[in-house]
Design an enzyme around this catalytic site. Structure first.
Site, PDB file in Angstrom:
ATOM      1  N   GLU A 232       0.834  -1.205   0.000  1.00 53.46           N
ATOM      2  CA  GLU A 232       0.000   0.000   0.000  1.00 53.46           C
ATOM      3  C   GLU A 232       0.870   1.257   0.000  1.00 53.46           C
ATOM      4  O   GLU A 232       1.825   1.370   0.772  1.00 53.46           O
ATOM      5  CB  GLU A 232      -0.887   0.006   1.242  1.00 53.46           C
ATOM      6  N   LYS A 303      -9.723   2.015  -2.744  1.00 53.31           N
ATOM      7  CA  LYS A 303     -10.115   1.575  -1.408  1.00 53.31           C
ATOM      8  C   LYS A 303     -11.502   2.097  -1.059  1.00 53.31           C
ATOM      9  O   LYS A 303     -11.794   3.286  -1.204  1.00 53.31           O
ATOM     10  CB  LYS A 303      -9.086   2.053  -0.382  1.00 53.31           C
ATOM     11  N   CYS A 356      -5.233  -2.346   3.300  1.00 48.79           N
ATOM     12  CA  CYS A 356      -5.053  -2.065   4.717  1.00 48.79           C
ATOM     13  C   CYS A 356      -6.166  -2.697   5.541  1.00 48.79           C
ATOM     14  O   CYS A 356      -6.387  -3.891   5.505  1.00 48.79           O
ATOM     15  CB  CYS A 356      -4.946  -0.561   4.945  1.00 48.79           C
TER      16      CYS A 356
END
Length: 487
Positions: A232, A303, A356
């Site tokens: 990430e 995301k 994440c």
């Protein structure tokens, strides 16, 4: 459970307080790593660290306080109160995972080591259902303190041991049926560059960070990787600028790959607002494929579940006025992407990205598969756990992410900049030699483990957990006809 059973005067107030205090201890220990991100930019943000942990632990503990109160209202002095306890606390844990975007960190069911025999029950009922089971089994020994005969105590102990044995037996049988890895499975290289978060966003370090990722990607190995994975936000820049015409980084990124290779890269990207001069920023996974004419983007995932206070500020303008802002190194907060679906980069098996803390959420991959009608062949979790330094946070995150493999029957590849990176099979087990710990620099080269047939949880989601809650509710209804514990 015993502490809640033993409250004296003012039992309801005491029940809430005891539940809340237990929660403060649980979340204080489990989330102490939350102070670390504020020391990355200590000059501007360290003042918030002493506030963050008490607020987080105290706020999350409210769910446990409410569970303690609900238990005291619903339970009666009988053996079945174990199921009431499990139902009250498991339901409030489910709410903790959903209220205000949710934060299902360290669910009780995830206290088992992922990949162990007991953890395999998540393939049936998910992490929330396993939390119900774990809470019931954890509370059951309190029954041995009841004023009952030795024979009744012996029966209770035997029942507890029997259920624990079933949990282990099911898991052992499931693991024993692991399929043999396919020899033609894609070879994946996970790159861990060990870049400390405090050094990452210094402008003078961009070139060296870039070169570290490139050199590790091109490192000689026993076989040629089909897929290269960067974590990430791997590079401290907006990817659009790095690959724009005239940038020296575009050709160097192209040369990091051989023809036919795909780079799955965690990156920050910008997109112009329609009709505006400013930009929207996304935390993304981008698939670059090296072709004869250069790099081609074959898939983008933005995301969907952003971290409150980390990637965006709730009540953003108001929070900014009083001195709070998100921790992102962007001109503005990140924007959430569309509802997630698996992506299918050219030449790569269908994959569900989890960026994440999206890996914390049970059912995330299942919902994406239902929404798209496509079940992925694997899950990719790219995360920047460098924010948490060498604390327990990255190790906890690894264990929780591994539960998504067990629930779905899908392997997970996990990439982080400073650890812990790993290749995890569909049983939640880290593959031998396929792990880089905290502070390690290097690569993982491993074949993608095989997917299993859809698990019971992948097919029916939290239905099993809902039935457990119904069982707890039936006990509560039956208790209405018995003498209450507190008059």
């Amino acid at each position: 459970m015993g502490l809640l059973d033993a409250v004296g005067e003012r039992p309801l107030r005491s029940a809430f307080l005891r539940g809340w205090l237990a929660g403060v201890g649980y979340f204080g220990v489990g989330c102490w790593w939350i102070v670390e991100p504020f020391f990355v930019d200590a000059k501007n943000q360290a003042w918030m660290a002493p506030i963050a942990l008490p607020l987080m632990a105290g706020g999350l503990a409210l769910f446990w306080g409410a569970a303690g109160l609900a238990y005291r209202l619903a339970a009666r002095n009988n053996t079945a109160r174990v199921l009431v306890f499990a139902g009250c606390f498991a339901l409030l844990e489910w709410l903790r995972g959903h209220v205000l975007t949710g934060f299902p960190w360290d669910l009780p069911g995830e206290a088992w080591r992922a990949g162990s025999a007991p953890s395999q029950a998540a393939s049936l009922v998910g992490a929330y259902g396993l939390s119900w089971l774990t809470l019931a089994l954890g509370a059951a020994p309190a029954l041995l303190l009841d004023r009952t005969s030795r024979a009744e105590k012996a029966i209770t102990a035997a029942v507890i041991a029997g259920f624990v044995g079933l949990l282990y037996a099911y898991g052992a049988i499931r693991i024993s049926q692991a399929p043999t890895p396919a020899p033609g499975a894609p070879l994946i290289r996970v790159v861990q560059a060990d870049i400390d978060q405090k050094d990452k966003w210094k402008p003078e370090n961009l070139a060296s960070i870039f070169e570290t990722y490139v050199s590790l990607s091109r490192k000689a190995g026993p076989a040629h990787p089909d897929i290269v994975v960067w974590p990430e936000g791997a590079l401290p820049a907006v990817i659009d600028e790095l690959v724009s015409p005239g940038s020296p980084y575009g050709p160097r990124l192209r040369d990091a790959l051989d023809p036919g290779q795909t780079l799955l890269m965690g990156a920050n990207r910008a997109e112009a607002r329609p009709g505006e001069t400013d930009y929207l920023y996304f935390n993304s996974l981008i698939a670059f494929r090296r072709e004869a004419e250069g790099l081609r983007v074959t898939a983008i995932y933005d995301k969907y579940r952003l971290v409150p206070f980390g990637e965006y500020m709730p009540l953003g303008k108001l929070a900014t006025k009083v001195g709070f802002r998100s921790l992102v190194h962007m001109p503005d907060d990140f924007t959430a992407g569309p509802e997630p679906k698996p992506v299918t980069p050219w030449g790569v098996p269908a994959v569900q990205p989890l960026i994440c803390y999206e890996a914390l959420f049970p059912g995330f991959t299942r919902a994406a598969a239902v929404r798209s009608g496509l079940r992925p062949a694997w899950i990719l979790n790219v995360s920047n756990d460098a924010w948490f330094g060498r604390t327990s946070g990255p190790l906890q995150h690894l264990n929780m992410a591994s539960y998504r493999a067990i629930e779905e029957g899908l392997p997970i590849v996990r990439a982080t900049p400073t650890g812990v990176s790993a290749v995890i099979d569909a049983f939640g087990r880290t593959q031998s030699g396929a792990r880089l710990g905290l502070g390690e620099l290097g690569v993982i080269d491993a074949r993608l483990p095989p997917a299993l047939r859809p698990t019971l949880y992948a097919r029916f989601g939290d239905t099993g957990f809902a039935l457990m809650l119904v069982l707890s509710a039936l006990v509560i209804v039956a208790n209405r006809f018995q003498r209450p514990m507190v008059d």
